[in-house]
Design a protein around this motif. Structure first.
Motif, PDB file in Angstrom:
ATOM      1  N   LEU A   1      57.729 -41.774 -13.314  1.00  0.00           N
ATOM      2  CA  LEU A   1      56.559 -41.687 -13.784  1.00  0.00           C
ATOM      3  C   LEU A   1      56.786 -43.906 -14.404  1.00  0.00           C
TER       4      LEU A   1
ATOM      5  N   ALA B   1      54.676 -38.111  -9.045  1.00  0.00           N
ATOM      6  CA  ALA B   1      56.111 -37.356  -8.174  1.00  0.00           C
ATOM      7  C   ALA B   1      55.870 -36.079  -7.532  1.00  0.00           C
TER       8      ALA B   1
ATOM      9  N   VAL C   1      52.620 -35.307 -18.203  1.00  0.00           N
ATOM     10  CA  VAL C   1      54.682 -36.001 -18.509  1.00  0.00           C
ATOM     11  C   VAL C   1      53.886 -36.992 -19.379  1.00  0.00           C
TER      12      VAL C   1
ATOM     13  N   ILE D   1      59.776 -27.201 -13.159  1.00  0.00           N
ATOM     14  CA  ILE D   1      59.478 -27.928 -12.056  1.00  0.00           C
ATOM     15  C   ILE D   1      60.337 -26.747 -11.130  1.00  0.00           C
TER      16      ILE D   1
ATOM     17  N   ALA E   1      54.908 -28.581  -6.984  1.00  0.00           N
ATOM     18  CA  ALA E   1      55.574 -29.444  -8.952  1.00  0.00           C
ATOM     19  C   ALA E   1      54.432 -30.844  -8.779  1.00  0.00           C
ATOM     20  N   ILE E   2      53.183 -30.779  -8.945  1.00  0.00           N
ATOM     21  CA  ILE E   2      53.224 -32.466  -9.273  1.00  0.00           C
ATOM     22  C   ILE E   2      53.144 -33.116 -10.295  1.00  0.00           C
ATOM     23  N   VAL E   3      53.527 -34.034 -10.768  1.00  0.00           N
ATOM     24  CA  VAL E   3      54.347 -34.737 -11.883  1.00  0.00           C
ATOM     25  C   VAL E   3      53.245 -35.732 -12.324  1.00  0.00           C
ATOM     26  N   THR E   4      53.063 -36.563 -13.357  1.00  0.00           N
ATOM     27  CA  THR E   4      51.971 -36.802 -13.547  1.00  0.00           C
ATOM     28  C   THR E   4      52.095 -37.330 -14.886  1.00  0.00           C
ATOM     29  N   LYS E   5      51.715 -38.845 -15.240  1.00  0.00           N
ATOM     30  CA  LYS E   5      51.138 -38.926 -16.640  1.00  0.00           C
ATOM     31  C   LYS E   5      50.147 -38.873 -17.261  1.00  0.00           C
TER      32      LYS E   5
ATOM     33  N   THR F   1      45.302 -38.483  -9.898  1.00  0.00           N
ATOM     34  CA  THR F   1      46.553 -37.625  -9.099  1.00  0.00           C
ATOM     35  C   THR F   1      45.111 -36.096  -8.412  1.00  0.00           C
TER      36      THR F   1
END
Lengths: 414, 414
Positions: free
Chosen positions: A216, A222, B193, B212, B222-226, B233
């Motif tokens: 991030l 991710a 996030v 997550i 879980a696809i985590v992004t800002k 994304t």
């Protein structure tokens, strides 16, 4: 090495009177590891900057203060010249002959400590003379560390290396990002997180959390998945991810499910790079090739209670090693901060990823291992090597691949 | 309510002699909240099972032990019948009239505690008689809690509710998954996030990590992004994710960048469901509509030092509320386990997500708030409401949407 900008390198200032032996100390400290890349020789009064690789710390910049070591110069002039060097020094090494510590060194220590710069003292030439107990006590009370050395006998340099690692300011122990340098901004990394019965309930382990955060921070995405869903996860994406990172436990399945054109590695290998020295640990892993039944191995784990890696360290790695070697091995387990006195008896040290430790502590262990010529590697590299996916797992790291190819070319003794 | 399988409901056994007033206690405890759904009347000697909604705990199963309360029955026969109920009791409530506690109740307590079942005592009918100090001390020493009640005066039931929440076994406080029930196995959730200067260095905050992990436990991805990379994304994916979950701080941007046909909510709303009671907190948030300049508000935060939500609680929410109300408000801040004596003066309590707390503690606070008729909501719901994205953020939760529509239909008083 060229990749580290000069401004980010640790600047180690070498101070001392003209005949204290600064250059020979410097050569002994670095000479066995690498050659001098370039000398930026300045005017006669300018100190000489020497960019070097100081193992196991990495690239540093030594500032050899020839030109300010003339203690016949007038006090003000000398202090002014010293201050110019001191101001860009992150860590100072003062070299002195036995029995010669004087107001010149005291002045230096005073100026350095005023600026919160750590100061190490080296009493050189101990092959021809010894410092008095009183001198030793006095210098120790003034500095952050003291070692007795002889460039002629090549003694004291492991201790000096250890003192440097112990006192270097924290920010110079920080290495490149965990993984985000391997992913384009806006690109994605797939992180494979197996959830077995030993995973902590409701949580992720620290290296996984840190890797997500690092991505991030690097403006990347991710994508977190279990190994069972990896294939479907890759199918979800319009484009290939920049990298797949897996827990070593799922290495074989992940290697099988990740197309060859997608770089793949493990959290443990990322942490060898982050917390220790990847090249050194690649060298260590490759000595598994030379292990013979009956050899003595040390498996070291930072955590004293850690259900996740416990099984890997005590069951899986010993089993894979036995299978690889084709016979039994004598395996000692060490946990936490305990570390055996006699490590020379080991053929190899296999360390956990040390996710809870700082790099300083792991570098100290690398120094200890080097001192006795015992190769050291970590869990992930061992697993990759014994499972036959070593080359693939090193793919994302060109420098590690260089080490791998060199060692492969030079061959092993079987 | 029908969705909770009987076996997973908390079984509360109501014990006591025939005339102690078990049924009236039960009606008072649950009657104001919901009606009895169904009675499974058995044979005359079988206890009656009553599935009910016990706010704020949720669906429970009361076992009314009519048939074993006959203290004229032979001892062995009585104990045998009691044991049949005790064995499926998770929490026991023994109801007695003042001055009637006897070997019958002592026997029950003994049997229950042998099986580690928490026991609460209710001395009923305190409108017509009072227990002696000696009786109170004796019963308190035997049980996990005692309250004095009167079904006639409707007194003691908030205390009984609080005692139940305090003593209920941990596993019955656990609610559905954090988010994985909203995502198909093999499906994906996008978690947004934001990384601002206040985010803890190198880490994620607990609700993010837990979400997550919950997705992985549910065989989802879980696809985590800002928030800045969210649009890109979503573009990466061949199919739409099942849900987008954002930190409330990025609510507006995420609502704008998420297509209308993708469900969207916030971590904070997920945690209202997990750690407290979403329906109750939706009701609380909707009373913001009725706030007037000058009204007194309480903003409560579980953590005493938590840089992330500090700014939200002390700066952002007060500002959004003022803008919504169109004038200033009197805002008190409470932190940690402190809780004011006089909460009746507040028009609304706005609580943080309480990610570090267990549900027991949040339910206690909901009981306190209900006792004084003070509505309570949380940060995420408040932000969604004041920013005008309330309906969208509740979209994934049909039960919360029902509450929202009912309250909207019944109107507000402006």
């Amino acid at each position: 090495m060229q990749k580290t900008p000069k401004g980010l390198r640790l600047h180690i200032g070498i101070f001392g009177k003209r005949n204290a032996g600064k250059s020979s100390i410097l050569n002994r400290l670095t000479g066995q590891d690498t050659s001098i890349v370039s000398d930026f020789a300045g005017t006669t009064t300018d100190p000489v900057e020497k960019p070097m690789e100081l193992l196991p710390l990495g690239p540093v910049l030594f500032i050899d203060t020839a030109g300010i070591d003339d203690d016949s110069a007038l006090g003000d002039k000398r202090i002014e010249r010293s201050m110019a060097v001191i101001k860009r020094t992150d860590l100072a090494v003062i070299v002195a002959e036995p029995g010669t510590w004087s107001v010149f060194e005291d002045d230096l220590v005073h100026q350095l400590r005023r600026l919160d710069i750590p100061v190490l003292a080296v009493i050189n030439k101990t092959d021809i003379a010894s410092p008095t107990e009183q001198d030793i006590e006095y210098i120790k009370s003034k500095c952050d560390g003291l070692c007795l050395a002889s460039a002629v006998d090549n003694s004291g340099f492991t201790e000096l290396r250890r003192l440097i690692v112990e006192t270097v300011p924290e920010e110079y122990l920080t290495t490149p990002p965990i993984v985000s340098d391997l992913v384009r901004p806006g690109g994605a990394a797939v992180l494979v997180v197996p959830i077995d019965k030993e995973a902590p309930k409701g949580r992720l382990i620290l290296p996984q959390v840190q890797s997500i955060r690092d991505l991030l921070d690097g403006d990347s995405v991710a994508i977190v998945t279990k190994e069972r869903e990896l294939f479907r996860t890759l199918e979800m994406l319009k484009q290939k991810p920049d990298i797949v990172v897996t827990d070593s436990q799922a290495f074989l399945k992940v290697a099988a499910d990740t197309p060859d054109d997608i770089p793949m590695t493990s959290f443990s290998i990322l942490f060898a790079r982050l917390k220790a020295d990847l090249a050194e640990m690649v060298r260590g892993a490759m000595t598994i090739e030379n292990l013979r039944p009956g050899d003595k191995i040390m498996i070291a784990e930072s955590c004293t209670h850690h259900p996740i890696t416990d099984d890997i360290g005590t069951v899986k790695i010993p089993r894979w090693l036995r299978q690889y070697v084709g016979g039994s091995l004598e395996i000692d387990h060490w946990r936490g901060h305990d570390w055996p006195q006699n490590i020379a008896e080991y053929k190899l040290i296999i360390h956990c990823g040390a996710c809870m430790w700082n790099r300083r502590e792991m570098l100290s262990r690398l120094i200890s291992a080097r001192e006795y010529n015992v190769p050291m590697t970590n869990y992930g590299l061992t697993i990759a090597f014994t499972l036959g996916i070593f080359e693939r797992a090193l793919g994302p790291f060109p420098e590690a691949m260089d080490v791998y190819r060199q060692m492969k070319k030079s061959g092993t003794d079987d």
